[in-house]
Design a protein around this motif. Sequence first.
Motif, PDB file in Angstrom:
ATOM      1  N   LYS A 131      -8.722  -2.911  54.025  1.00  0.00           N
ATOM      2  CA  LYS A 131      -9.161  -2.650  55.399  1.00  0.00           C
ATOM      3  C   LYS A 131     -10.680  -2.657  55.493  1.00  0.00           C
ATOM      4  N   PRO A 132     -11.197  -3.200  56.639  1.00  0.00           N
ATOM      5  CA  PRO A 132     -12.662  -3.247  56.781  1.00  0.00           C
ATOM      6  C   PRO A 132     -13.293  -1.862  56.766  1.00  0.00           C
ATOM      7  N   GLU A 133     -12.586  -0.875  57.320  1.00  0.00           N
ATOM      8  CA  GLU A 133     -13.184   0.472  57.353  1.00  0.00           C
ATOM      9  C   GLU A 133     -13.301   1.074  55.949  1.00  0.00           C
ATOM     10  N   GLN A 134     -12.586   0.499  54.987  1.00  0.00           N
ATOM     11  CA  GLN A 134     -12.755   0.930  53.579  1.00  0.00           C
ATOM     12  C   GLN A 134     -13.581  -0.106  52.812  1.00  0.00           C
ATOM     13  N   LYS A 135     -14.365  -0.856  53.547  1.00  0.00           N
ATOM     14  CA  LYS A 135     -15.202  -1.925  52.974  1.00  0.00           C
ATOM     15  C   LYS A 135     -14.359  -2.909  52.156  1.00  0.00           C
ATOM     16  N   TRP A 136     -13.145  -3.108  52.579  1.00  0.00           N
ATOM     17  CA  TRP A 136     -12.194  -4.056  51.971  1.00  0.00           C
ATOM     18  C   TRP A 136     -11.861  -3.691  50.522  1.00  0.00           C
ATOM     19  N   LYS A 137     -12.118  -2.455  50.133  1.00  0.00           N
ATOM     20  CA  LYS A 137     -11.881  -2.095  48.724  1.00  0.00           C
ATOM     21  C   LYS A 137     -10.445  -1.638  48.510  1.00  0.00           C
ATOM     22  N   LEU A 138      -9.908  -1.955  47.372  1.00  0.00           N
ATOM     23  CA  LEU A 138      -8.574  -1.492  47.023  1.00  0.00           C
ATOM     24  C   LEU A 138      -8.545   0.036  47.016  1.00  0.00           C
ATOM     25  N   ASP A 139      -7.503   0.593  47.642  1.00  0.00           N
ATOM     26  CA  ASP A 139      -7.275   2.040  47.608  1.00  0.00           C
ATOM     27  C   ASP A 139      -6.508   2.324  46.309  1.00  0.00           C
ATOM     28  N   ILE A 140      -7.222   2.867  45.333  1.00  0.00           N
ATOM     29  CA  ILE A 140      -6.633   3.031  43.991  1.00  0.00           C
ATOM     30  C   ILE A 140      -5.458   4.011  44.019  1.00  0.00           C
ATOM     31  N   GLU A 141      -5.585   5.045  44.864  1.00  0.00           N
ATOM     32  CA  GLU A 141      -4.480   6.017  44.914  1.00  0.00           C
ATOM     33  C   GLU A 141      -3.237   5.374  45.538  1.00  0.00           C
ATOM     34  N   ALA A 142      -3.456   4.464  46.494  1.00  0.00           N
ATOM     35  CA  ALA A 142      -2.304   3.739  47.070  1.00  0.00           C
ATOM     36  C   ALA A 142      -1.644   2.890  45.986  1.00  0.00           C
ATOM     37  N   LEU A 143      -2.462   2.300  45.127  1.00  0.00           N
ATOM     38  CA  LEU A 143      -1.901   1.510  44.022  1.00  0.00           C
ATOM     39  C   LEU A 143      -1.046   2.417  43.134  1.00  0.00           C
ATOM     40  N   ARG A 144      -1.598   3.578  42.790  1.00  0.00           N
ATOM     41  CA  ARG A 144      -0.862   4.495  41.907  1.00  0.00           C
ATOM     42  C   ARG A 144       0.484   4.878  42.530  1.00  0.00           C
ATOM     43  N   ARG A 145       0.454   5.153  43.846  1.00  0.00           N
ATOM     44  CA  ARG A 145       1.677   5.574  44.542  1.00  0.00           C
ATOM     45  C   ARG A 145       2.704   4.446  44.644  1.00  0.00           C
ATOM     46  N   THR A 146       2.235   3.219  44.592  1.00  0.00           N
ATOM     47  CA  THR A 146       3.121   2.072  44.828  1.00  0.00           C
ATOM     48  C   THR A 146       3.883   1.652  43.568  1.00  0.00           C
ATOM     49  N   VAL A 147       3.403   2.132  42.421  1.00  0.00           N
ATOM     50  CA  VAL A 147       4.056   1.751  41.157  1.00  0.00           C
ATOM     51  C   VAL A 147       5.474   2.318  41.106  1.00  0.00           C
TER      52      VAL A 147
END
Length: 376
Positions: A131-147
């Motif tokens: 998302k642009p509001e996160q400067k297009w950066k990967l949300d690492i915690e979202a990654l962790r939750r998605t595993v």
Amino acid sequence: MRIADFALERYFAKHEFSTPHILCSSDIQGMAMRDVLALADDDARQRWDDLTLGYTETAGLPVLRAEIASMYSGISPDDVLTFAGAEEAVYIAANVLLGPGDHMITTWPGYQSLYEVGRATGADVTLIELKPEQKWKLDIEALRRTVRPNTKLILLNVPHNPTGATLTHDEWRTVVDIAEAAGAYLFADEVYRLLEYNPADRLPAACELSTRGLSLSVMSKAFGLAGLRVGWLIIRDSELRARMMAYKDYTTICNSAPSEILSLIALRARTRMLARSRSIVLRNLQLFHQLCMDRPHQLRMVAPQAGSVAFPELLGDTTIADAADTLKTQHGVLVLPATVYGYPGNFFRIGFGKEDFDVGLHTFAAYLDTLPGATA
Ligand SMILES: Cc1ncc(COP(=O)(O)O)c(C=O)c1O
């Protein structure tokens, strides 16, 4: 295998060779053959002159694999497999690693094959939205939750196309830890690596951090030689490497012999090649950045940190689809609207790799002048 059309590649196939000014390509300006050959050392020149045009080794020319390995720390030539571009490696890796019952995670918007091939294997693919509001950066915690227990593959494009975002060294280490804890492979699409604007932002390659890290790169981007169609994947797991090599028997069997030698020449001259690419990108980025500063009511951009592309936004009432169409048909300028990524909003990809970028940008600016509210 049935697979959805690759929208971005279809868009380029339709317009790239008929539109005079390309403002959205991700590769760096190609070099003339004579200029590449002029860079050859004696050994490579001899190989070029003596080359016979037979089949080559499936894994890639040994001396080329050795040159590639020397760009990484702790990687041996045996760990390197070459492919017809990065695209073939993406296709084969997804087919070898995934199938029904498997789960993979990647990000979106992004280069479509990174998730589409996985989907076509029957695997379940989770897309984490950038998302642009996160400067297009990967949300690492979202990654962790998605595993999930069946997550077989985490596929990340860092630095990222189309946003130019990257991760911090700590974030990257955390991603590697997440993949290792999950027992998943971390496929790192690193085709824009070596094009960091600040060298301190260069991350270690995934293959240098973990035996489960697969690092993808290619001659097309940082080295400016897309027409060679030579890419590579570093795979430290020998069993996986063997499976990927066996799959290649069904795609290209081996690389183009002339392209292998030309890649060898360019990689041996990589200091010069990279300096050339970086200077083209930085000059064009600066021009575009200035345009955004001059027109804050029309353009907004999260500044990219690396690579040859960014994903700015057209402000105002004109949709990016209409703008891209008018630019293409009436002004001969190609930009890539976010609609091609299936992404909402008025974003578009801009590419900084072409030598005549300034000419296209001038026309683009003149078009912006015609829009309602241009002087607001
Ligand atoms: C993120 C990403 N991965 C892979 C590729 C494929 O590279 P190539 O066309 O050199 O095979 C591209 C090309 O644009 C890309 O942007």
